[in-house]
Scaffold this motif. Sequence first.
Motif, short mmCIF file in Angstrom:
data_model
loop_
_atom_site.label_atom_id
_atom_site.label_comp_id
_atom_site.label_asym_id
_atom_site.label_seq_id
_atom_site.Cartn_x
_atom_site.Cartn_y
_atom_site.Cartn_z
N SER A 65 -49.40 41.79 -34.53
CA SER A 65 -48.06 41.35 -34.11
C SER A 65 -47.50 42.27 -33.04
O SER A 65 -46.82 41.83 -32.10
CB SER A 65 -47.11 41.29 -35.31
OG SER A 65 -46.86 42.59 -35.82
N ASN B 102 -43.42 36.39 -36.30
CA ASN B 102 -44.74 37.01 -36.29
C ASN B 102 -44.80 38.22 -37.22
O ASN B 102 -45.81 38.46 -37.88
CB ASN B 102 -45.11 37.45 -34.87
CG ASN B 102 -45.62 36.29 -34.02
OD1 ASN B 102 -45.83 35.19 -34.51
ND2 ASN B 102 -45.81 36.54 -32.74
N SER B 103 -43.70 38.96 -37.29
CA SER B 103 -43.69 40.18 -38.11
C SER B 103 -43.80 39.88 -39.60
O SER B 103 -44.27 40.73 -40.37
CB SER B 103 -42.42 41.00 -37.83
OG SER B 103 -41.27 40.39 -38.42
N ILE B 104 -43.37 38.69 -40.02
CA ILE B 104 -43.45 38.38 -41.44
C ILE B 104 -44.64 37.47 -41.77
O ILE B 104 -45.10 37.44 -42.91
CB ILE B 104 -42.14 37.75 -41.99
CG1 ILE B 104 -41.85 36.40 -41.32
CG2 ILE B 104 -40.98 38.69 -41.80
CD1 ILE B 104 -40.66 35.67 -41.93
N ARG C 197 -41.38 40.81 -45.69
CA ARG C 197 -42.83 40.99 -45.68
C ARG C 197 -43.34 41.61 -46.98
O ARG C 197 -44.34 41.16 -47.54
CB ARG C 197 -43.20 41.88 -44.48
CG ARG C 197 -44.63 42.28 -44.30
CD ARG C 197 -45.55 41.14 -43.95
NE ARG C 197 -46.25 40.73 -45.16
CZ ARG C 197 -46.54 39.51 -45.50
NH1 ARG C 197 -46.25 38.55 -44.76
NH2 ARG C 197 -47.14 39.22 -46.63
N SER D 170 -36.97 42.33 -41.78
CA SER D 170 -38.37 41.90 -41.67
C SER D 170 -39.24 42.56 -42.74
O SER D 170 -40.06 41.89 -43.39
CB SER D 170 -38.92 42.24 -40.28
OG SER D 170 -40.32 42.13 -40.25
N THR D 171 -39.06 43.86 -42.93
CA THR D 171 -39.85 44.60 -43.91
C THR D 171 -39.58 44.10 -45.33
O THR D 171 -40.50 43.96 -46.14
CB THR D 171 -39.56 46.10 -43.82
OG1 THR D 171 -39.87 46.55 -42.49
CG2 THR D 171 -40.37 46.90 -44.81
N THR E 253 -41.74 47.41 -37.10
CA THR E 253 -42.06 46.67 -38.33
C THR E 253 -43.45 47.05 -38.84
O THR E 253 -43.66 47.15 -40.05
CB THR E 253 -41.99 45.15 -38.09
OG1 THR E 253 -42.87 44.78 -37.02
CG2 THR E 253 -40.58 44.72 -37.76
N VAL E 254 -44.40 47.25 -37.92
CA VAL E 254 -45.74 47.67 -38.33
C VAL E 254 -45.69 49.03 -39.01
O VAL E 254 -46.23 49.23 -40.10
CB VAL E 254 -46.71 47.71 -37.13
CG1 VAL E 254 -48.05 48.33 -37.53
CG2 VAL E 254 -46.92 46.32 -36.57
N SER F 230 -43.23 49.10 -42.37
CA SER F 230 -43.78 48.31 -43.48
C SER F 230 -45.05 48.94 -44.04
O SER F 230 -45.30 48.89 -45.25
CB SER F 230 -44.05 46.87 -43.05
OG SER F 230 -45.10 46.81 -42.10
N THR G 1 -46.95 44.36 -42.30
CA THR G 1 -47.04 43.65 -41.02
C THR G 1 -48.28 44.10 -40.26
O THR G 1 -48.60 45.28 -40.19
CB THR G 1 -45.79 43.93 -40.17
OG1 THR G 1 -44.65 43.48 -40.89
CG2 THR G 1 -45.87 43.19 -38.84
N ASP H 277 -49.75 39.34 -41.27
CA ASP H 277 -49.88 40.58 -42.02
C ASP H 277 -51.23 41.25 -41.73
O ASP H 277 -52.07 40.71 -41.01
CB ASP H 277 -49.68 40.34 -43.52
CG ASP H 277 -50.74 39.42 -44.11
OD1 ASP H 277 -51.91 39.52 -43.73
OD2 ASP H 277 -50.38 38.59 -44.98
#
Length: 306
Positions: free
Chosen positions: A267, A98-100, A230, A226-227, A284-285, A288, A263, A103
């Motif tokens: 998510s 979900n994190s990637i 993304r 993840s970042t 991640t939110v 990123s 992200t 967006d």
Amino acid sequence: MIADIMLEVVLPVFLLIAVGSWMQKVFKLDLYTLAKINFYCITPAAVFMSMYHSNMSGELLGTVTLFYAIYVLILYIIGSVVSRSFRMNKGMKAAFNNSIMLDNAGNYGLPINALVFRGDPLASSIQALVMSLQSLLTFTYGVLSIQGAKLKGNYRAVIIGFLKMPVPYALLLGILFQAWKLPLPTFLSMPLTYAQQSMVAVALLTLGAQIVKYPIRLYRLDVYISTFLRLLIGPAIGISIVLLLGLEGIAAQALIIASGMPTGVNSSILAEEYDNEPDFAAQTVLISTLLNIITITALISYAKTF
């Protein structure tokens, strides 16, 4: 060009995000109400008006949809391979994918698009379509993946949530009104225009208020992976698909920039709703979004060469 993009696009965006963060710290804003205003009023109005004033052909609409389908499929495959390599459990795999894949095409992507393309109808409609497809993905795959890991079935909430989403209805109505050349009476066009014009400021203030909730933690390797996927691999995939489809001009530029969003807050909202790796999702939110200051500047500069 880099300096101009930083001053005219990126700095205004992050200035409003910073103001939203400051207001949240000082006034403790009602984030639930802000999110509802964005989701049920401003964003649908912006999507409808973007499609209504669009000169996007049926062929281009299909091409953008194909671009997005290939894009998220490749991200899913990469996410699945990486999560398996790190032996993540089902819940963490769902949060990682979900994190990637999910967006911030809405309250970050739409303002970026509006500032880069100065409200160009074609560019706006492409981003509105991408955001609508992203919303569909969020409330189908995004929820299903977590429910599959946490709830082992019971997808009734997914169907109800999907039917309650206003954005797909706004998208469809905008396309139909534009295709049939239906005139909008003033009592409808004016409030829709006012809502659309408020979108940039309200969306970015809300984003700033949302991300300040989360303290930064700098020790999680999975967040950085993840970042990286993304912010760097996502745009690389987007550029490759644009070249594969032979797109040029505004359409190519809009899709390349759309592929470089951070992200999405959704998510994190899903992670909190289902208690599925909420700390990972929040990090991640936040990280990123902060690092996107650098990557989106470079990506916009590159996209302008198309």
